[in-house]
Write a protein that holds these residues in place. Structure first.
Motif, PDB file in Angstrom:
ATOM      1  N   VAL A 143      80.837 -90.699  57.670  1.00 10.05           N
ATOM      2  CA  VAL A 143      81.117 -92.051  58.184  1.00 10.05           C
ATOM      3  C   VAL A 143      82.601 -92.146  58.534  1.00 10.05           C
ATOM      4  CG1 VAL A 143      81.154 -94.529  57.680  1.00 10.05           C
ATOM      5  CG2 VAL A 143      79.268 -93.102  56.824  1.00 10.05           C
ATOM      6  N   ALA A 144      83.433 -91.626  57.642  1.00  9.19           N
ATOM      7  CA  ALA A 144      84.881 -91.678  57.882  1.00  9.19           C
ATOM      8  C   ALA A 144      85.236 -90.905  59.155  1.00  9.19           C
ATOM      9  CB  ALA A 144      85.639 -91.102  56.692  1.00  9.19           C
ATOM     10  N   LEU A 145      84.560 -89.779  59.349  1.00 10.39           N
ATOM     11  CA  LEU A 145      84.809 -88.977  60.557  1.00 10.39           C
ATOM     12  C   LEU A 145      84.377 -89.749  61.802  1.00 10.39           C
ATOM     13  CD1 LEU A 145      85.671 -86.256  61.769  1.00 10.39           C
ATOM     14  CD2 LEU A 145      83.324 -85.443  61.420  1.00 10.39           C
ATOM     15  N   ALA A 146      83.194 -90.367  61.736  1.00  9.56           N
ATOM     16  CA  ALA A 146      82.706 -91.155  62.886  1.00  9.56           C
ATOM     17  C   ALA A 146      83.671 -92.299  63.193  1.00  9.56           C
ATOM     18  CB  ALA A 146      81.307 -91.701  62.588  1.00  9.56           C
ATOM     19  N   ARG A 147      84.151 -92.956  62.141  1.00 10.68           N
ATOM     20  CA  ARG A 147      85.077 -94.067  62.348  1.00 10.68           C
ATOM     21  C   ARG A 147      86.377 -93.583  62.994  1.00 10.68           C
ATOM     22  NH1 ARG A 147      87.426 -97.372  57.309  1.00 10.68           N
ATOM     23  NH2 ARG A 147      88.306 -95.299  56.991  1.00 10.68           N
ATOM     24  N   ALA A 148      86.851 -92.421  62.532  1.00  8.24           N
ATOM     25  CA  ALA A 148      88.102 -91.895  63.085  1.00  8.24           C
ATOM     26  C   ALA A 148      87.936 -91.483  64.554  1.00  8.24           C
ATOM     27  CB  ALA A 148      88.572 -90.704  62.253  1.00  8.24           C
ATOM     28  N   LEU A 149      86.711 -91.148  64.935  1.00 12.53           N
ATOM     29  CA  LEU A 149      86.475 -90.696  66.313  1.00 12.53           C
ATOM     30  C   LEU A 149      86.124 -91.839  67.258  1.00 12.53           C
ATOM     31  CD1 LEU A 149      84.338 -87.524  65.521  1.00 12.53           C
ATOM     32  CD2 LEU A 149      86.590 -87.518  66.642  1.00 12.53           C
ATOM     33  N   ALA A 150      85.862 -93.038  66.693  1.00 16.82           N
ATOM     34  CA  ALA A 150      85.276 -94.130  67.487  1.00 16.82           C
ATOM     35  C   ALA A 150      86.109 -94.492  68.716  1.00 16.82           C
ATOM     36  CB  ALA A 150      85.071 -95.354  66.604  1.00 16.82           C
ATOM     37  N   ARG A 151      87.405 -94.487  68.561  1.00 17.01           N
ATOM     38  CA  ARG A 151      88.245 -94.900  69.701  1.00 17.01           C
ATOM     39  C   ARG A 151      88.607 -93.718  70.585  1.00 17.01           C
ATOM     40  NH1 ARG A 151      92.690 -99.253  68.263  1.00 17.01           N
ATOM     41  NH2 ARG A 151      92.842 -99.133  70.527  1.00 17.01           N
ATOM     42  N   ARG A 152      87.887 -92.643  70.416  1.00 14.94           N
ATOM     43  CA  ARG A 152      88.060 -91.434  71.233  1.00 14.94           C
ATOM     44  C   ARG A 152      89.515 -90.990  71.332  1.00 14.94           C
ATOM     45  NH1 ARG A 152      83.788 -93.410  75.869  1.00 14.94           N
ATOM     46  NH2 ARG A 152      81.953 -93.197  74.539  1.00 14.94           N
ATOM     47  N   PRO A 153      90.104 -90.696  70.184  1.00 14.29           N
ATOM     48  CA  PRO A 153      91.488 -90.228  70.217  1.00 14.29           C
ATOM     49  C   PRO A 153      91.565 -88.870  70.925  1.00 14.29           C
ATOM     50  CG  PRO A 153      90.507 -89.814  68.072  1.00 14.29           C
ATOM     51  CD  PRO A 153      89.514 -90.639  68.842  1.00 14.29           C
ATOM     52  N   LYS A 154      92.713 -88.594  71.516  1.00 12.72           N
ATOM     53  CA  LYS A 154      92.917 -87.265  72.107  1.00 12.72           C
ATOM     54  C   LYS A 154      93.218 -86.255  71.015  1.00 12.72           C
ATOM     55  CE  LYS A 154      94.783 -88.808  76.535  1.00 12.72           C
ATOM     56  NZ  LYS A 154      96.050 -88.985  77.288  1.00 12.72           N
TER      57      LYS A 154
END
Ligand code: ADP
Ligand code: MG
Length: 360
Positions: A143-154
Motif C-alpha cells: 500500500v505504501a508503495l502504491a501511495r508513493a507511486l500515485a503521483r507518478r514521480p520520475k
C-alpha cells in the motif's frame, strides 16, 4: 543530454558532524539503484536532500536537467517512501493511496482509475476498503508503495523499504519490487544496509561509508572487485590474509603471507609493499588428498556448518593462516567430503580468485 539525475559534490554538515561528504554520481532514467552502507553512514540524509526535505551544505542536485536548489519538495518530480510506511491508520487502503491525488485536485474519475490500476500493480485488487491494521506487513508495504507511486514521480526514493518484513517475505518482495520497477520504468533509489538486498535489487550499487561514496558499480563488480577492505568485508563473506608483495613470477605475483601465495594482478605492483589479500569462501576448494595445484596447502578443519546448499568450513593452514571455505553440495566432488569424518585436508585456490587490497 545531461544525465537524468545528477548529484554533484553534495555535502551535509550537522554542526561538526559530516553526515554526507562530497558525494557525486549520475543516474540514468529507469535505473534501480541502491545506496548501501552501515547504519549512520548518511544514506537517509542523502535521500532527504534529493527529496528537498534537507538543504545540502554544498553541492548540486539536478533532475531531468533542472537544478533543484530552489524547488520545494512538493514541486519536485520525486516521492519518498519512508522506512515505517506511515500509512494513515483511520483511512481505507483506497484513501491512503488516493490521498496525494485528492490533494492535487485530480478529477474523481481519474483518481478512481489510478488507484484501481495501482491496486492491481501491487496485487491488492479488491482490498481498497480495508483498513491498514487488517493487512499483513507485506500488504501494508505494498500500500505504501502504491501511495508513493500515485503521483507518478520520475524518481522514487525508498528508505529501507523491506526492513519491517521477515526474511522469507523480504526475498519474495524484493523480486516483486524489481518487477514493478521494470513495469513502470520509474527510476528508483533504494536505501538499504542489507548487502543481499542491494545485490538482488539493483542494476548498480553505491556503497557509502562515513558520509562518503566509496564505490559505485554493478553488484557483480562490487562482489568480485571491492575497492577497499571495508567494502570487501561489508559485501559478502570473505577471509583476509596480511601479506607483502615479493616479486612478479611468470604470469603471477608471489606474495609473502603465512604461506607463499600466487596472485593474479593486471597492473604493476610495488615489491616490498604491505597489502591485504582477500578471498571469498566459495573460491577455495577442499580435497581429502593433495592434487598438486598452484596455491595448495594442507589444513586442519577447525569447524564446519551445514547450510543446505553447501557446507561452510573454517580451517587453519601453515603459519597459522585462517580461512573460511564454502563447498557447494551440487559439485559432485564435494559429495564425497564427509565433514564429520575428516579432520584435515588440502585446499587450493586460483591466483585469479585473490583480491588484492591496498589498504590494511
Ligand atoms: P543512515 O540513514 O545511513 O543510517 P543518516 O543519514 O540517518 O544515516 O545519518 C547520518 C549521520 O547524520 C548520523 O550520524 C546521524 O546521527 C546524523 N544526523 C542525521 N540527521 C541529523 C539531524 N537532523 N541532526 C543532527 N544529526 C543528524
Ligand atoms: Mg537511514
Amino acid at each position: 543530454m545531461p544525465p537524468f539525475i545528477r548529484i554533484q559534490n553534495i555535502s551535509k554538515k550537522y554542526g561538526v558532524l559530516q553526515a554526507v561528504d562530497a558525494v557525486s554520481f549520475d543516474l540514468e532514467k529507469g535505473e534501480l539503484f541502491s545506496l548501501l552502507g552501515p547504519s549512520g553512514c548518511g544514506k537517509t540524509t542523502l535521500l532527504r536532500i534529493l527529496a528537498g526535505f534537507e538543504v545540502p551544505t554544498s553541492g548540486l542536485v539536478e533532475i531531468d536537467g533542472q537544478n533543484m536548489a530552489n524547488v520545494d519538495p512538493a514541486d519536485r518530480p520525486v516521492n519518498i517512501m519512508f522506512q515505517n510506511y506511515a500509512l494513515f491508520p483511520h483511512m481505507s487502503v483506497f484513501n491512503n493511496i488516493a490521498y496525494g491525488l485528492q490533494r492535487a485536485s485530480l478529477a474523481k474519475n481519474e483518481i478512481n482509475h489510478r488507484v484501481e490500476d495501482l491496486l492491481k500493480l501491487v496485487h491488492l485488487t479488491g482490498m481498497g476498503e480495508r483498513k491498514p491494521a487488517t493487512l499483513s506487513g507485506g500488504q501494508r508495504q505494498r500500500v505504501a508503495l502504491a501511495r508513493a507511486l500515485a503521483r507518478r514521480p520520475k524518481l522514487l526514493l525508498l528508505d529501507e523499504p523491506l526492513a519491517a518484513l521477515d526474511k522469507k517475505l523480504r526475498s519474495d518482495t524484493q523480486f516483486e519490487l524489481v518487477n514493478i520497477q521494470e513495469k513502470l520504468g520509474t527510476t528508483f533509489i533504494v536505501v538499504t544496509h542489507d548487502q543481499e538486498e542491494a545485490m538482488t535489487l539493483s542494476t548498480r550499487i553505491g556503497v557509502m561509508n562515513e558520509g562518503q561514496l566509496v564505490q559505485l558499480a554493478t553488484p557483480n563488480e562490487i562482489y568480485e572487485n571491492p575497492k577497499t577492505r571495508f567494502i570487501a568485508d561489508f559485501v559478502g563473506d570473505i577471509s583476509f590474509v596480511p601479506a607483502k608483495i615479493n616479486r612478479q613470477d611468470g604470469d603471477y605475483w608471489l606474495m609473502d603471507a603465512a604461506v607463499p601465495i600466487y596472485a593474479a594482478c593486471e597492473h604493476n605492483l610495488e615489491a616490498g609493499k604491505s597489502i591485504t589479500l582477500a578471498i571469498r569462501p566459495e573460491k577455495i576448494t577442499l580435497t581429502p588428498e593433495a592434487s598438486g595445484k598452484i596455491n595448495e596447502f594442507p589444513v586442519r578443519i577447525d569447524d564446519w556448518a551445514f547450510y543446505g546448499a553447501g557446507t561452510q568450513y573454517r580451517v587453519t593452514g601453515p603459519g597459522g593462516i585462517k580461512l573460511k571455505l564454502f563447498q557447494s553440495h551440487n559439485q559432485p566432488s564435494n559429495a564425497q567430503l564427509r565433514p564429520d569424518q575428516i579432520e584435515t585436508g588440502f585446499i587450493h585456490f586460483a591466483p585469479e580468485s585473490i583480491i588484492i587490497l591496498e589498504d590494511k
